[in-house]
Write a protein that holds these residues in place. Structure first.
Motif, PDB file in Angstrom:
ATOM      1  N   PRO A   1      11.657  16.244  -6.826  1.00  0.00           N
ATOM      2  CA  PRO A   1      10.072  16.493  -7.029  1.00  0.00           C
ATOM      3  C   PRO A   1       9.044  16.412  -5.704  1.00  0.00           C
ATOM      4  O   PRO A   1       8.237  17.295  -5.914  1.00  0.00           O
ATOM      5  N   ASN A   2       8.980  15.932  -4.753  1.00  0.00           N
ATOM      6  CA  ASN A   2       8.244  16.402  -4.077  1.00  0.00           C
ATOM      7  C   ASN A   2       8.472  17.444  -3.327  1.00  0.00           C
ATOM      8  O   ASN A   2       7.169  17.367  -2.763  1.00  0.00           O
ATOM      9  N   PHE A   3       9.180  17.594  -3.123  1.00  0.00           N
ATOM     10  CA  PHE A   3      10.089  19.473  -2.728  1.00  0.00           C
ATOM     11  C   PHE A   3       8.488  19.957  -3.282  1.00  0.00           C
ATOM     12  O   PHE A   3       8.055  20.876  -2.842  1.00  0.00           O
ATOM     13  N   LYS A   4       9.301  20.532  -4.464  1.00  0.00           N
ATOM     14  CA  LYS A   4       8.037  21.201  -5.428  1.00  0.00           C
ATOM     15  C   LYS A   4       7.092  20.563  -5.112  1.00  0.00           C
ATOM     16  O   LYS A   4       6.007  21.729  -5.122  1.00  0.00           O
ATOM     17  N   VAL A   5       6.026  19.336  -5.267  1.00  0.00           N
ATOM     18  CA  VAL A   5       4.877  19.489  -5.370  1.00  0.00           C
ATOM     19  C   VAL A   5       4.251  20.143  -4.142  1.00  0.00           C
ATOM     20  O   VAL A   5       2.921  20.616  -3.709  1.00  0.00           O
TER      21      VAL A   5
ATOM     22  N   VAL B   1       4.218  23.568  -3.862  1.00  0.00           N
ATOM     23  CA  VAL B   1       2.685  24.155  -4.740  1.00  0.00           C
ATOM     24  C   VAL B   1       1.384  23.527  -3.997  1.00  0.00           C
ATOM     25  O   VAL B   1       0.391  24.310  -3.801  1.00  0.00           O
ATOM     26  N   LEU B   2       1.832  22.256  -3.531  1.00  0.00           N
ATOM     27  CA  LEU B   2       0.222  22.115  -2.420  1.00  0.00           C
ATOM     28  C   LEU B   2       0.210  23.023  -1.226  1.00  0.00           C
ATOM     29  O   LEU B   2      -0.904  23.763  -1.186  1.00  0.00           O
ATOM     30  N   ARG B   3       1.202  23.531  -0.321  1.00  0.00           N
ATOM     31  CA  ARG B   3       1.630  24.981   0.322  1.00  0.00           C
ATOM     32  C   ARG B   3       0.694  26.084  -0.130  1.00  0.00           C
ATOM     33  O   ARG B   3      -0.117  26.284   0.966  1.00  0.00           O
TER      34      ARG B   3
ATOM     35  N   ASN C   1      -2.421  27.435   1.210  1.00  0.00           N
ATOM     36  CA  ASN C   1      -2.424  29.036   1.837  1.00  0.00           C
ATOM     37  C   ASN C   1      -3.226  29.436   1.090  1.00  0.00           C
ATOM     38  O   ASN C   1      -3.364  30.624   1.654  1.00  0.00           O
ATOM     39  N   THR C   2      -3.575  30.059  -0.624  1.00  0.00           N
ATOM     40  CA  THR C   2      -4.323  30.667  -0.750  1.00  0.00           C
ATOM     41  C   THR C   2      -5.411  30.892  -0.252  1.00  0.00           C
ATOM     42  O   THR C   2      -6.488  31.167  -0.720  1.00  0.00           O
ATOM     43  N   ALA C   3      -5.856  28.653  -0.739  1.00  0.00           N
ATOM     44  CA  ALA C   3      -7.615  28.619   0.604  1.00  0.00           C
ATOM     45  C   ALA C   3      -7.874  29.506   1.468  1.00  0.00           C
ATOM     46  O   ALA C   3      -8.546  29.712   2.084  1.00  0.00           O
ATOM     47  N   LEU C   4      -6.583  29.146   2.797  1.00  0.00           N
ATOM     48  CA  LEU C   4      -7.119  29.583   3.209  1.00  0.00           C
ATOM     49  C   LEU C   4      -7.476  31.380   3.476  1.00  0.00           C
ATOM     50  O   LEU C   4      -7.753  31.532   4.512  1.00  0.00           O
ATOM     51  N   ILE C   5      -6.663  32.069   3.071  1.00  0.00           N
ATOM     52  CA  ILE C   5      -6.303  33.706   2.768  1.00  0.00           C
ATOM     53  C   ILE C   5      -8.165  34.126   2.292  1.00  0.00           C
ATOM     54  O   ILE C   5      -9.111  34.411   2.897  1.00  0.00           O
TER      55      ILE C   5
END
Length: 97
Positions: A8-12, A15-17, A21-25
């Motif tokens: 679950p930590n990997f999935k979170v 998703v946060l990354r 990345n979307t916000a930075l683009i």
């Protein structure tokens, strides 16, 4: 059992990354549009206006241009450096500001 709790930590984090990345683009696109606008204002002021106030406006436009450029370069470097912001780019922006 330990691997199941890490999933679950990997999935979170994934998703946060993705959100980051979307916000930075989106930020890079916005800064690119504003950079183009500054180029237009720079050309407009340098051709059509004369006087001492024009020189200050041109210097202000150049400074804002470099700040936009440095932020865009930092975002590009983030993707090139495997999702890591090099500290020296923050220093470059601080020196420019």
């Amino acid at each position: 059992m330990i691997q199941q709790s890490k999933r679950p930590n990997f999935k979170v984090s994934h998703v946060l990354r993705l959100i980051l990345n979307t916000a930075l683009i989106l930020l890079a696109v916005t800064l690119s549009v504003l950079l183009g606008k500054e180029i237009f204002h720079f050309i407009h002021f340098s051709i059509f206006n004369r006087g001492i106030e024009t020189h200050y406006k041109i210097l202000e436009s150049i400074l804002v241009f470099f700040l936009y450029f440095e932020f865009i370069a930092m975002i590009v470097k983030y993707f090139q450096e495997n999702y890591h912001f090099p500290l020296r780019y923050f220093l470059y922006i601080g020196i420019t500001a």
